[in-house]
Design a protein around this motif. Structure first.
Motif, PDB file in Angstrom:
ATOM      1  N   ARG B  87      -9.822  49.777   4.365  1.00  7.84           N
ATOM      2  CA  ARG B  87      -8.854  51.149   4.208  1.00  7.84           C
ATOM      3  C   ARG B  87      -9.476  52.167   4.998  1.00  7.84           C
ATOM      4  O   ARG B  87      -9.342  53.338   4.456  1.00  7.84           O
ATOM      5  CB  ARG B  87      -8.927  51.085   2.643  1.00  7.84           C
ATOM      6  N   LEU B  88     -10.178  52.044   5.956  1.00  5.47           N
ATOM      7  CA  LEU B  88     -10.853  52.871   6.656  1.00  5.47           C
ATOM      8  C   LEU B  88      -9.880  53.789   7.379  1.00  5.47           C
ATOM      9  O   LEU B  88      -9.033  53.566   8.015  1.00  5.47           O
ATOM     10  CB  LEU B  88     -11.620  52.104   8.124  1.00  5.47           C
ATOM     11  N   GLY B  89     -10.435  55.091   7.047  1.00  5.08           N
ATOM     12  CA  GLY B  89      -9.451  56.159   7.991  1.00  5.08           C
ATOM     13  C   GLY B  89      -8.322  56.553   7.028  1.00  5.08           C
ATOM     14  O   GLY B  89      -7.790  57.779   7.436  1.00  5.08           O
ATOM     15  N   ILE B  90      -7.920  55.775   5.899  1.00  6.31           N
ATOM     16  CA  ILE B  90      -6.782  56.370   5.060  1.00  6.31           C
ATOM     17  C   ILE B  90      -7.368  56.887   3.718  1.00  6.31           C
ATOM     18  O   ILE B  90      -6.481  57.259   2.814  1.00  6.31           O
ATOM     19  CB  ILE B  90      -5.761  55.240   4.904  1.00  6.31           C
ATOM     20  N   VAL B  91      -8.682  56.901   3.615  1.00  3.08           N
ATOM     21  CA  VAL B  91      -9.055  57.341   2.170  1.00  3.08           C
ATOM     22  C   VAL B  91     -10.441  58.330   2.581  1.00  3.08           C
ATOM     23  O   VAL B  91     -11.050  58.012   3.667  1.00  3.08           O
ATOM     24  CB  VAL B  91      -9.714  56.301   1.536  1.00  3.08           C
ATOM     25  N   GLU B  92     -10.481  59.407   1.987  1.00  3.36           N
ATOM     26  CA  GLU B  92     -11.615  60.137   2.203  1.00  3.36           C
ATOM     27  C   GLU B  92     -12.592  59.865   1.064  1.00  3.36           C
ATOM     28  O   GLU B  92     -13.678  59.444   1.028  1.00  3.36           O
ATOM     29  CB  GLU B  92     -11.622  61.848   2.389  1.00  3.36           C
ATOM     30  N   ILE B  93     -12.062  60.278  -0.172  1.00  3.83           N
ATOM     31  CA  ILE B  93     -12.762  60.073  -1.460  1.00  3.83           C
ATOM     32  C   ILE B  93     -11.659  59.400  -2.329  1.00  3.83           C
ATOM     33  O   ILE B  93     -10.548  59.588  -2.697  1.00  3.83           O
ATOM     34  CB  ILE B  93     -13.122  61.148  -2.373  1.00  3.83           C
ATOM     35  N   SER B  94     -12.190  57.979  -2.719  1.00  4.53           N
ATOM     36  CA  SER B  94     -11.180  57.030  -3.391  1.00  4.53           C
ATOM     37  C   SER B  94     -10.678  57.644  -4.786  1.00  4.53           C
ATOM     38  O   SER B  94      -9.455  57.531  -5.028  1.00  4.53           O
ATOM     39  CB  SER B  94     -12.157  55.858  -3.797  1.00  4.53           C
ATOM     40  N   THR B 102      -3.972  55.064   0.476  1.00  6.49           N
ATOM     41  CA  THR B 102      -3.838  53.676   0.205  1.00  6.49           C
ATOM     42  C   THR B 102      -2.439  52.851  -0.274  1.00  6.49           C
ATOM     43  O   THR B 102      -1.957  52.091   0.117  1.00  6.49           O
ATOM     44  CB  THR B 102      -5.105  52.880  -0.726  1.00  6.49           C
ATOM     45  N   SER B 103      -2.059  53.408  -1.427  1.00  4.25           N
ATOM     46  CA  SER B 103      -0.976  53.171  -2.026  1.00  4.25           C
ATOM     47  C   SER B 103       0.015  54.086  -2.610  1.00  4.25           C
ATOM     48  O   SER B 103      -0.505  55.167  -2.936  1.00  4.25           O
ATOM     49  CB  SER B 103      -1.274  51.776  -3.134  1.00  4.25           C
ATOM     50  N   SER B 124     -14.979  60.890   6.971  1.00  2.00           N
ATOM     51  CA  SER B 124     -16.023  60.600   7.300  1.00  2.00           C
ATOM     52  C   SER B 124     -16.798  59.299   7.221  1.00  2.00           C
ATOM     53  O   SER B 124     -17.548  58.892   7.778  1.00  2.00           O
ATOM     54  CB  SER B 124     -16.996  61.606   6.135  1.00  2.00           C
ATOM     55  N   ALA B 125     -15.722  58.410   6.583  1.00  3.28           N
ATOM     56  CA  ALA B 125     -16.308  56.958   6.803  1.00  3.28           C
ATOM     57  C   ALA B 125     -16.108  56.186   7.868  1.00  3.28           C
ATOM     58  O   ALA B 125     -16.851  55.307   8.391  1.00  3.28           O
ATOM     59  CB  ALA B 125     -15.412  56.126   5.869  1.00  3.28           C
ATOM     60  N   PHE B 322     -14.435  43.619   0.709  1.00  2.00           N
ATOM     61  CA  PHE B 322     -15.754  44.143   0.386  1.00  2.00           C
ATOM     62  C   PHE B 322     -15.681  44.864  -0.867  1.00  2.00           C
ATOM     63  O   PHE B 322     -14.517  44.727  -1.452  1.00  2.00           O
ATOM     64  CB  PHE B 322     -16.168  45.282   1.499  1.00  2.00           C
ATOM     65  N   ASN B 323     -16.628  45.289  -1.394  1.00  2.00           N
ATOM     66  CA  ASN B 323     -16.290  46.003  -2.796  1.00  2.00           C
ATOM     67  C   ASN B 323     -15.682  47.421  -2.620  1.00  2.00           C
ATOM     68  O   ASN B 323     -15.223  47.753  -3.314  1.00  2.00           O
ATOM     69  CB  ASN B 323     -17.637  46.274  -3.398  1.00  2.00           C
ATOM     70  N   ASP B 324     -15.923  48.017  -1.541  1.00  2.00           N
ATOM     71  CA  ASP B 324     -15.324  49.214  -1.132  1.00  2.00           C
ATOM     72  C   ASP B 324     -14.955  49.076   0.178  1.00  2.00           C
ATOM     73  O   ASP B 324     -15.756  49.427   1.182  1.00  2.00           O
ATOM     74  CB  ASP B 324     -16.502  50.308  -1.184  1.00  2.00           C
ATOM     75  N   GLU B 325     -13.549  48.949   0.440  1.00  2.00           N
ATOM     76  CA  GLU B 325     -13.050  48.870   1.645  1.00  2.00           C
ATOM     77  C   GLU B 325     -12.828  50.226   2.439  1.00  2.00           C
ATOM     78  O   GLU B 325     -12.694  50.258   3.592  1.00  2.00           O
ATOM     79  CB  GLU B 325     -11.703  48.218   1.577  1.00  2.00           C
ATOM     80  N   ALA B 326     -12.633  51.159   1.759  1.00  2.00           N
ATOM     81  CA  ALA B 326     -12.768  52.670   2.169  1.00  2.00           C
ATOM     82  C   ALA B 326     -13.992  52.968   2.678  1.00  2.00           C
ATOM     83  O   ALA B 326     -13.645  53.928   3.763  1.00  2.00           O
ATOM     84  CB  ALA B 326     -12.144  53.313   1.143  1.00  2.00           C
ATOM     85  N   HIS B 327     -14.936  52.619   2.362  1.00  2.00           N
ATOM     86  CA  HIS B 327     -16.112  53.096   2.972  1.00  2.00           C
ATOM     87  C   HIS B 327     -17.337  52.499   3.391  1.00  2.00           C
ATOM     88  O   HIS B 327     -18.174  52.901   4.293  1.00  2.00           O
ATOM     89  CB  HIS B 327     -16.891  54.168   1.758  1.00  2.00           C
ATOM     90  N   GLN B 328     -17.147  51.143   3.260  1.00  2.00           N
ATOM     91  CA  GLN B 328     -18.387  50.271   3.291  1.00  2.00           C
ATOM     92  C   GLN B 328     -18.364  48.913   4.198  1.00  2.00           C
ATOM     93  O   GLN B 328     -18.802  47.933   4.119  1.00  2.00           O
ATOM     94  CB  GLN B 328     -18.932  49.924   1.993  1.00  2.00           C
TER      95      GLN B 328
END
Lengths: 463, 436
Positions: B87-94, B102-103, B124-125, B322-328
């Motif tokens: 979810r890279l680039g579509i979330v700054e802070i979940s 995301t949705s 930033s991710a 992953f556990n955190d698709e937005a950041h990790q």
């Protein structure tokens, strides 16, 4: 069997430091009879081991020491001798650990195995009593499902021998934690680490204010968090005074309040505060609150911003349990640096790794490797043996069991992991894991791998 | 503990590097070279990039005269990591919903939703994962109140404002437990919703003008039908999140009714239980690498040997959840490394090093039909190259140079700035806000 359990229970109660009813009643007449501090005592007994000598290994002792070509002898559940050249002796199984590392068993101070077990379905999600902002009356152990398949993964992949299971973070005061040995048992009492003090899980920040704010009740803000906490501590002080007086002077016993029992245990120093808290400013406020009411914060957990207040933590002798690199899942987890743990350590604060995760608990050695690498990249010189303190003695200290486990030292519990390589490498796995000297996992022996009741006969069966 | 302070010149160099350089022709020599196609690393390798593309990579590669040359000094050089699902680039802070695209639970549109315009190259991710050697990512939306999440993209992590490599690169959907929930409560309901949507999309594809939009009452709005038309025609891959072995077979069976579907399985925790049938169908899998817990009843057969067993059965694999698709997404390197470590455990099936690296480079690229563009250093691919200070699958290894489309990238992150601000205790002369 039952008799033995009862006998042990008495020891455990005394070991926990509480005033047991038995000893109170035998004292002077003027004293009031107190309540049991340990009504659900540990029935854990070490499993059978054989006297064992592990030789020819690199030892990271968990306190900052390292021995190349080292050897460790253990028998009857305890470490007997640690050195570099221990002679083999009759009746002792010798394991040649050439090319391997031997470390203390991993301790995770923050787990929800058992109270948020696998499978993650509502039927067994028992970690948050999210019905009131403070629930110090609930005890995590009364939720723990001893059949959680996660325990075996933590053992076999992670070398975890001890863990603290906490209630969740929906509440300001979530309830008591329980520290267990990582062994399967039919009952939670059969897992309880003998003599380990209880913890009280507290949470600051976004979780409690969101959970209760969304129900239009207090707290809905950080100031609300503090207000409810302070009011509750003030009541706890009054409760503590009443019971102190009664226990000293007798008279009419005060009404029991199960939640207040826990807070009284904190004020008396018997129960350790394990405080979920992310932001530096907020941790500082919590430290002020602890001073105001005369208790101590043993550790902040998830302390993403701890690196900003290493001095405050050092001065208050409060540890910070952190992840290597989690961030961004909420605003209070935004200001992360992978060097958090290393900066804390470098500036003299007590720091350690933790998982809060059924997957992360399987790789805490790798998390420490990442935290160490981040520190080295920041210009620090951090040896492997020093970094293992973040997995060894420091977590033991946070749980109040550093005299029993958390390092390889003669007299301590033989909680040990033999790794099939350097445990700072992603390619390394536990080869053998001992809990109290009993071999409970052996990579080369499929029979030495636990399968919980839940998994027995299922596809995969605990793989 | 002693400390080596960063010199002022080193800090100045970091700032200078923050300005993206123009496209470069570059040769990287003296490399422990990883091609990314599953082959083992080779010593003494060279990569040559011209006009943003790889023209040659291997040993015995000549460096054209006059080309900028970077001597890797024997260090590891590989293609950039391709994050197989993010979810890279579509979330700054979940947890801050305003920053999370995301949705959309309340939208009447589903399959039509397109993540590409939502991607923020300055998230930033993106900078953090770029600094860790991730150069491309598959970005998927999440489902709202339908089994269809919408149209995902493939992006690059370069430090410029043009992040999207391939918009509308695939349709993403949920089957299994999550699909059942959004479809009304059961797997049969999810399957009916899916089949109905594909039939309507087929009608739309035959004659778009004749397709009646029934507004909010429709099972499929016009835009949703338009998005699914190329899916049912096999021109856009359909990524299906599915975990249970029997659910995988149900999804594979869809091709008997919709023969043109270009299926990709995502998740597939129980994939090993039906691996020969996945392989026979020629359907690639983007799998979670280390799922070994029965986290749900559709993952009772979870095992870390899943990927290794599927590969041994001939399934085309990639690592992706992953556990955190937005950041990790940076964690994929660690996941791949663990699968190499698993191969040393008796009774388990891991991956050899080359296959493990391919699972986070060419594997995801090929699953998306983009193996000709990204994911390896074979000639013709985009010039995404990373120089590492050690084995890239090893925890603790850092990327020292990252190229995207042949452009050298800045590696500074917000996290690093925070680190440097607090690396030494504040001296109290001014607030820390003045340390920058």
């Amino acid at each position: 069997m039952l008799g033995a359990a009862v006998a042990l229970a008495g020891c455990a109660a005394a070991g926990a430091g509480g005033t047991s009813s038995a000893s109170a009643s035998s004292d002077a007449d003027a004293r009031g009879e107190s309540y049991s501090r340990d009504p659900y005592p540990s029935t854990y007994r070490p499993y059978a081991g054989v006297p064992t000598l592990v030789t020819n290994v690199t030892i990271l002792d968990g306190e900052g020491g390292r021995i190349e070509n080292g050897a460790v002898l253990f028998r009857d559940g305890r470490i007997v001798e640690v050195g570099s050249d221990l002679a083999a002796r009759a009746g002792v199984t010798v394991i040649d650990g050439a090319g391997s590392y031997l470390t203390p068993g991993i301790i995770d101070v923050h787990s929800h195995l058992g109270d948020y077990p696998s499978p993650s379905v509502a039927a067994v999600s028992d970690g948050n009593e999210a019905t009131a902002p403070t629930t110090p009356e609930v005890w995590a152990e009364h939720s723990v499902w001893p059949q959680d398949p996660g325990f075996s993964r933590a053992l076999a992949n992670g070398g975890v021998t001890t863990l603290q299971i906490l209630p969740g973070s929906a509440n300001l005061m979530g309830g008591r934690s329980v520290t267990v040995k990582n062994v399967y048992a039919r009952t939670v009492q059969g897992m309880r680490f003998p003599g380990a003090p209880y913890g009280l899980k507290m949470a600051c920040g976004e979780n409690p204010k969101r959970v209760y704010g969304s129900r239009n009740r207090m707290p809905s803000t950080r100031m609300g968090n503090l207000a409810v906490n302070r009011q509750t501590w003030a009541e706890a002080q009054a409760y503590d005074r009443k019971w102190d007086k009664y226990e000293a002077e007798g008279g009419d016993p005060p009404a029991r309040d199960i939640g207040m029992d826990t807070l009284r245990g904190v004020l008396d120093g018997e129960i350790l505060i394990q405080n979920h808290c992310y932001r530096a400013d907020e941790m500082a406020v919590v430290l002020d609150m602890a001073r105001e009411f005369g208790y101590r914060v043993t550790a902040f957990h998830h302390a993403v911003e701890a690196y900003k207040i290493a001095d405050l933590l050092r001065e208050s002798d409060t540890c910070a349990a952190v992840w290597a690199d989690w961030w961004g899942f909420k605003l209070e987890a935004y200001d992360e640096t992978d060097a958090n743990l290393a900066i804390l350590d470098d500036q003299g604060a007590c720091a350690l790794i933790h998982s809060d995760d059924a997957n992360g608990i399987q790789r805490l050695n790798q998390e420490v490797a990442k935290a160490r690498a981040a520190g080295i990249r920041a210009g620090m010189d951090i040896s492997e043996e020093h970094a293992w303190r973040w997995l060894g003695i420091n977590p033991a200290r946070v749980l109040g069991i550093a005299d029993q486990t958390g390092s390889i030292r003669a007299g301590k519990m033989a909680d040990l992991v033999l790794w099939n390589g350097n445990p700072f490498s992603v390619y390394t796995r536990p080869q053998m894991v001992w809990v109290d000297g009993a071999l409970l996992y052996d990579m080369n022996n499929p029979e030495l791998r636990p399968v919980s009741d839940f998994e027995l006969g299922q596809p995969g069966q605990g793989m | 503990m002693k400390r080596m302070m960063l010199s002022a010149t080193a800090i100045a160099a970091v700032f200078a590097a923050a300005i993206p350089a123009a496209a470069q022709d570059v040769a990287i020599t003296n490399a422990r070279l990883v091609i990314g196609d599953g082959s083992a690393p080779v010593e003494g390798g060279t990569v040559v990039i011209r006009d943003g593309r790889v023209v040659a990579a291997g040993t015995n590669v000549a460096v054209p005269a006059g080309l900028r040359t970077v001597d890797a000094q024997g260090k590891w050089v590989s293609p950039g990591i391709v994050a197989g699902f993010s979810r890279l680039g579509i979330v700054e802070i979940s947890g801050v919903s305003e920053t999370n695209d995301t949705s959309a639970d309340d939208s009447p549109f589903h399959a039509a939703l397109d993540v590409a315009p939502a991607v923020n190259p300055l998230a930033s991710a993106i900078a953090l994962n770029r600094a860790e050697g991730v150069t491309r990512a598959v970005v998927a939306p999440g489902t709202g109140e339908s089994i269809f999440a919408g149209q995902g993209a493939v992006i690059d992590l370069g430090a410029d404002m043009d992040a999207v490599t391939a918009p509308r690169a695939f349709q993403y959907m949920e089957y299994g437990e999550a699909g059942a929930r959004t479809a009304g409560g059961s797997r049969p309901a999810a399957l009916a919703m899916l089949r109905n949507a594909l039939m309507e999309a087929r009608d739309y594809a035959r004659d778009p003008a004749a397709f009646a939009d029934r507004g909010r009452d429709a099972f499929l709005t016009r835009l949703d039908a338009a998005a699914l038309a190329p899916v049912v025609q096999g021109r856009v891959p359909l990524l299906v999140h599915v975990e249970r072995g029997s659910d995988i077979l149900t999804v594979l069976d869809l091709t008997s009714e919709f023969p043109d579907l270009d299926l990709v399985l995502v998740g597939a925790t129980e994939g090993w239980t039906v691996a020969p049938r996945i392989a026979a169908a020629g359907v690639p899998v983007i799998a979670a690498a280390l799922n070994d817990l029965p986290a749900s009843f559709e993952q009772l057969a979870a095992t870390q040997s899943n990927l290794g067993r599927m590969r041994a059965a001939g399934v085309k694999i990639a690592i992706g959840l992953f556990n955190d698709e937005a950041h990790q997404v940076r964690w994929v390197k660690q996941y791949a490394g663990n699968l190499v470590g698993l191969s040393r455990v008796p009774g388990e099936t891991g991956l050899d090093w080359g296959a493990a690296f391919a699972a986070i480079s060419s594997g995801p690229a090929e699953a998306l039909g983009m193996g000709g563009e990204i994911g390896s250093l074979r000639p013709g691919r985009r010039g995404d190259v990373v120089i590492w200070d050690g084995d890239p699958l090893e925890v603790g290894t850092a990327a020292t140079m990252v190229f995207v489309d042949g452009v050298e990238q800045p590696l500074e992150t917000r996290q690093q700035r925070l680190r440097d601000r607090y690396l030494t205790p504040p001296d109290g002369r001014l607030p820390n806000a003045y340390r920058h």
